[in-house]
Each structure stands twice: as structure tokens, then as C-alpha cells.
Design an enzyme around this catalytic site. Structure first.
Site, PDB file in Angstrom:
ATOM      1  N   SER A   1     -49.559-105.725 -49.160  1.00 29.86           N
ATOM      2  CA  SER A   1     -49.105-106.284 -50.420  1.00 29.86           C
ATOM      3  C   SER A   1     -48.234-107.499 -50.120  1.00 29.86           C
ATOM      4  O   SER A   1     -47.511-107.518 -49.133  1.00 29.86           O
ATOM      5  CB  SER A   1     -48.295-105.234 -51.182  1.00 29.86           C
ATOM      6  OG  SER A   1     -47.433-105.869 -52.108  1.00 29.86           O
TER       7      SER A   1
ATOM      8  N   LYS B   1     -46.670-101.382 -48.099  1.00 25.65           N
ATOM      9  CA  LYS B   1     -48.000-101.026 -48.615  1.00 25.65           C
ATOM     10  C   LYS B   1     -49.121-101.212 -47.615  1.00 25.65           C
ATOM     11  O   LYS B   1     -49.161-102.170 -46.860  1.00 25.65           O
ATOM     12  CB  LYS B   1     -48.316-101.886 -49.841  1.00 25.65           C
ATOM     13  CG  LYS B   1     -47.431-101.563 -51.030  1.00 25.65           C
ATOM     14  CD  LYS B   1     -47.900-100.342 -51.754  1.00 25.65           C
ATOM     15  CE  LYS B   1     -48.968-100.755 -52.772  1.00 25.65           C
ATOM     16  NZ  LYS B   1     -49.408 -99.584 -53.514  1.00 25.65           N
TER      17      LYS B   1
ATOM     18  N   GLU C   1     -61.752 -98.775 -52.552  1.00 22.35           N
ATOM     19  CA  GLU C   1     -61.519 -99.154 -53.958  1.00 22.35           C
ATOM     20  C   GLU C   1     -62.582-100.119 -54.458  1.00 22.35           C
ATOM     21  O   GLU C   1     -63.084 -99.994 -55.577  1.00 22.35           O
ATOM     22  CB  GLU C   1     -60.144 -99.808 -54.112  1.00 22.35           C
ATOM     23  CG  GLU C   1     -58.987 -98.845 -54.041  1.00 22.35           C
ATOM     24  CD  GLU C   1     -57.672 -99.609 -54.107  1.00 22.35           C
ATOM     25  OE1 GLU C   1     -57.130 -99.747 -55.208  1.00 22.35           O
ATOM     26  OE2 GLU C   1     -57.202-100.078 -53.056  1.00 22.35           O
TER      27      GLU C   1
ATOM     28  N   HIS D   1     -61.586 -78.624 -60.031  1.00 23.71           N
ATOM     29  CA  HIS D   1     -60.646 -79.181 -61.025  1.00 23.71           C
ATOM     30  C   HIS D   1     -59.482 -79.920 -60.346  1.00 23.71           C
ATOM     31  O   HIS D   1     -58.411 -80.041 -60.938  1.00 23.71           O
ATOM     32  CB  HIS D   1     -60.089 -78.103 -61.951  1.00 23.71           C
ATOM     33  CG  HIS D   1     -61.124 -77.157 -62.492  1.00 23.71           C
ATOM     34  ND1 HIS D   1     -61.731 -77.332 -63.715  1.00 23.71           N
ATOM     35  CD2 HIS D   1     -61.702 -76.059 -61.950  1.00 23.71           C
ATOM     36  CE1 HIS D   1     -62.615 -76.354 -63.909  1.00 23.71           C
ATOM     37  NE2 HIS D   1     -62.611 -75.571 -62.849  1.00 23.71           N
TER      38      HIS D   1
END
Ligand code: ARG
Length: 461
Positions: free
Chosen positions: A278, A284, A291, A157
Site C-alpha cells: 500500500s 500492508k 483479488e 456456512h
């Protein structure tokens, strides 16, 4: 220009839009080499049974060799007016060698031809995909072995559950990919059957020798029913199903890599070469590769549904619907191949951060089950032990202290049978080491699992 391949039956030429709409050559030219091999085998077979003269066969083979080279060089003049890869090649062959080219299609239809070509294509694709999958598996073994006893929190979980070893976690990924390779190998058995000879749908009156063609093309068997042979695409559906499951597995790994590399988890560092920055936020470092793989899973799963829907309710035998099988199939091969390739490069390059994982495993009472098991060994029924530990955890939450940080007196307050040896099981090291059975997380077991996996991977090449 009216299509000369069926001009006899027609009084007007195909509508220009319809011609473009029905054409597949822009994408099925990708099977050109498979189509040429299929034609070579067919021509040799026709020569072998005496339907074509030796001269015709030789002309066809040398014509096809020249066309093959031209296609390889990217110089073949593909024409949408000639609809598909099959008719483009046949027309060019005839232009080059004359009548012998027109005889190649004796005892054959584009229906058994295309079905054969796709099987040849999928057969090659399975080899390609499996070699990337095995490279990934090798990378996983390298990563797992290097960090076999690094301790991290195991989750259910996404809540702290019990401590596990990082090597164990990586070997869980390995098992997923291992089953995926098994699935592709299993699918390959059903791909490895030759439709050629089924002709349009009913077979052919020529004295063909399908065994001869089969041997030429290296298939394992020939199809047993001509209607099924030209209409079956379930081997392609099966390939896409195996691909969708593999991508789904990669997406799960991708999700973990994304989570683990964020500042809040901070379990791993992904090398810069797999990330991007970024344009606005200077700090970043985005995990683009995982992804993207996670995102690409959507289109592969979609392709599977496309193929299933394409086949649904189709009456026997061949229907033009089947031309729509190629783009989803080809994109599945490309997407899966590239995703596996990216992962095979990235996985062994992951840099774990053992201290951070260890600190994280100390949060969330990861050894609570170990304390319950300890009390069971002292004679308590498990349900009672569960209750006792629940009280201890509640106290720990209030005090903001882990079970291992409580004094022996405090612990004895929850149950009198607790003695000093309790701290052996409350440590993370003690917890993982105690799970020492086949499939367990103890470092010794993980090393054993890695050794077994490595031997098997080397055996299956
Ligand atoms: N381009 C077709 C396909 O990909 C080849 C078979 C066409 N057969 C036919 N009878 N129209 O399926």
C-alpha cells in the site's frame, strides 16, 4: 473511396461513420492466420476439383504466404475501409497477384469463411486454455501432496464444521478444474466441424469437395446443413459457458486465498511476488492476484450473457449481429488464459501455516459430530446422541473449553456410556483419520486420491 468488393450494386460510397461503425478489422485481424489457412484449403480444393488452374492456386498460395509473413511481422497495412480481416487479406492478395486473387472467393462467402475461421480459432484456444489448466492441476497436486496431513477446520456456512486435511481441500479444487477441462474437451467435439462450403447460406453450384477441404484443415467432420453452418455460434457460447464456470471456480479459490491470508485467519502466506503493498499503510501486503482473478470473473460471466443475448431471436441464416461475437470471445480467451496462468504459478508457491490451521480447528467444537458418532457406536440412536453432544457443547461454550479438554468425569456426566477411549475420537488427528473411504479426508485417502489423479493427468497428457 467506394468499396470495390460490392461497388457494382451501389451508386454512392459508404458513409464514413457507417464504414467505421460496421468495420471489424480492428479486432478480427486476430484471426488472420486462421483466415489464411482457411483460404489455403479453399484454393487447394478449387484446384483439386478443376475450378482453379494450377497456376492460379500456386499464385494464391505464394501470395498468402507472403501476406502471412507480413502480418506476423506486424507490417501488414490493415485498412478500416476494407471492413474486416477477410476483405483486407483478399484485397492485398489481389493487389499482389492480380486476377488469381479475385478468383479465390469462387464458391465461398464471408459467411462460411468467418464461421470456419472462428472454429479454427476456438480449437486453438481450447488447446491453449487446457494446457494452462493442466499446469494448474499439476501445481495443485504438488501442494496437496506436500501437506496431505496438515489439519485445518472444514467449514460449512463459513462456521467451523469438522476437521479436514489441507491436502483434501486442495484436491477439492483439483476436482473442479478437472471437470472444467472435461467441459472444454467436450465442447471441442462440437467445434471440430467445418462450415466451409455452406457459402452464403444455401451452398454453391460449383463442384466443391468438402471432404478435401476438411482434411486440409484437420476438422473431424463437415456441417450437415448450410443454413445452420453459417448461423451457428453455439460452439462459441459453449466455450464461453465453460470459461465462465472455470472462472467461477477460480473466483471461489481466490476468495479462500484472500480469507486465508488475512491476519485474522492467517492460514497461509502468499509469496511476495503475487502481492502488492500500500502507498499509505506500510504494513500492508495485499493479495492482488487472487483479488483480480475474482474480479475478472465478472467480465467472463458477462461475455457469456453477451453471446447468449446476441444469438437470442436471430432468424436464420447469417446476420451481421454475429460480428459482435468476436470481442467477447477473444476477451474470454485472454482473461481465462491469464487467470489460469497466474493460478498455475501461484498455487504451488502457497506457504501453509499448519500450526495456525491446527489452532483454528481446535476452536468451534469441530469434533462434536465425532462424539455423536462415538455414542451411536455405544448404542444410542443418532438423534439422542446429537442431543447429548449439544449439551456438552453448551457446557464447553460456557467454560470456554473444547470437548477434548473436558475430564472423563465431566463427559460421563453427559452420558454414562462414555469411557476413556472417547479421547481417540475427540482429537483432530483421530477425527480425520477415521474418515477413511474413497472421497474422505483421511491423509491416507488423500494420498491415494493424489496418486490416482496424477496417473490420470499423465495419461491424458
Ligand atoms: N465481418 C463479418 C463477421 O465477422 C464477416 C461476415 C460478413 N458477412 C456479410 N454477409 N456481411 O461476421
Amino acid at each position: 473511396m467506394s468499396n470495390t468488393l460490392w461497388g457494382g450494386r451501389f451508386t454512392e460510397s459508404t458513409d464514413e461513420f457507417v464504414q467505421a461503425f460496421t468495420a471489424s478489422v480492428t479486432f478480427d485481424q486476430r484471426m488472420a492466420q486462421q483466415d489464411i489457412n482457411c483460404s489455403r484449403a479453399h484454393a487447394r480444393m478449387l484446384g483439386h476439383v478443376g475450378v482453379l488452374s494450377e497456376q492460379d492456386v500456386n499464385d494464391i498460395l505464394s501470395g498468402l504466404a507472403a501476406i502471412s509473413a507480413e502480418i506476423e511481422a506486424g507490417e501488414f497495412p490493415w485498412s478500416v475501409a476494407l471492413e474486416d480481416v477477410h476483405m483486407n487479406i483478399e484485397a492485398e492478395l489481389t493487389r499482389r497477384i492480380g486476377d488469381a486473387g479475385k478468383r479465390l472467393h469462387t464458391g465461398r462467402s464471408r459467411n462460411d469463411q468467418v464461421a470456419t475461421d472462428i472454429r479454427l480459432y476456438v480449437r486453438d484456444a481450447i488447446d491453449l486454455v487446457c494446457s494452462q489448466a493442466k499446469r494448474l492441476q499439476t501445481g495443485m497436486l504438488t501442494l496437496a501432496e506436500a501437506h496431505a496431513d496438515v489439519i485445518m477446520p472444514g467449514f460449512t456456512h463459513l462456521q467451523t464444521a469438522q476437521p479436514v486435511t489441507f491436502g483434501h481441500h486442495v484436491m477439492a479444487w483439483f476436482e473442479m478444474i478437472k471437470r472444467d477441462v472435461d467441459r472444454f474437451n467436450d465442447c471441442a467435439k462440437r467445434v471440430d466441424v467445418m462450415p466451409l462450403g455452406a457459402a452464403a447460406l444455401a451452398g454453391t453450384p460449383y463442384p466443391i469437395d468438402r471432404e478435401f477441404s476438411r482434411e486440409q484443415l484437420g476438422f473431424n467432420a463437415v456441417t450437415a446443413n448450410s443454413l445452420d453452418a453459417v448461423s451457428d455460434r453455439d460452439f462459441a457460447i459453449e466455450f464461453c459457458a465453460a470459461a465462465a464456470i472455470t472462472m467461477t471456480h477460480l473466483s471461489r479459490m481466490a476468495e479462500e486465498l484472500v480469507l486465508w491470508s488475512c491476519a485474522q485467519f492467517d492460514f497461509i502466506e502468499l509469496p511476495d511476488r503475487f502481492c502488492t503493498g500500500s502507498s499509505i499503510m506500510p504494513q500492508k501486503k495485499n493479495p492482488d492476484v487472487p483479488e483480480l482473478v475474482r474480479g475478472k470473473t465478472g467480465r467472463v460471466n458477462g461475455h457469456l450473457v453477451s453471446l447468449l443475448t446476441l444469438m437470442k431471436s436471430q432468424p436464420l441464416a447469417y446476420n451481421k449481429d454475429n460480428q459482435e461475437d468476436k470481442e467477447p470471445l477473444f476477451d474470454t480467451v485472454d482473461t481465462l488464459h491469464d487467470s489460469l496462468c497466474a493460478f498455475a504459478d501461484m498455487i504451488p508457491a502457497i506457504i501453509p501455516k499448519p500450526e495456525n490451521m491446527y489452532m483454528a480447528a481446535k476452536k468451534g467444537f469441530a469434533t462434536a459430530t465425532d462424539l455423536a458418532d462415538y455414542l451411536v457406536r455405544k448404542g444410542l440412536p443418532f438423534r439422542e446422541a446429537h442431543e447429548v453432544v449439544g449439551n456438552a457443547v453448551r457446557f464447553g461454550v460456557e467454560q470456554q473449553r473444547d470437548l477434548s479438554e473436558m475430564t472423563i468425569e465431566e463427559l460421563q456426566g453427559f452420558h454414562s456410556t462414555i469411557t476413556d477411549d472417547v479421547f481417540d475420537v475427540l482429537t483432530l488427528e483421530g477425527s480425520v483419520a477415521s474418515r477413511s473411504h474413497v472421497g474422505g479426508t483421511a491423509p491416507a485417502q488423500v494420498r491415494q486420491a493424489i496418486a490416482t489423479a496424477r496417473a490420470e493427468l499423465e495419461r491424458t497428457g
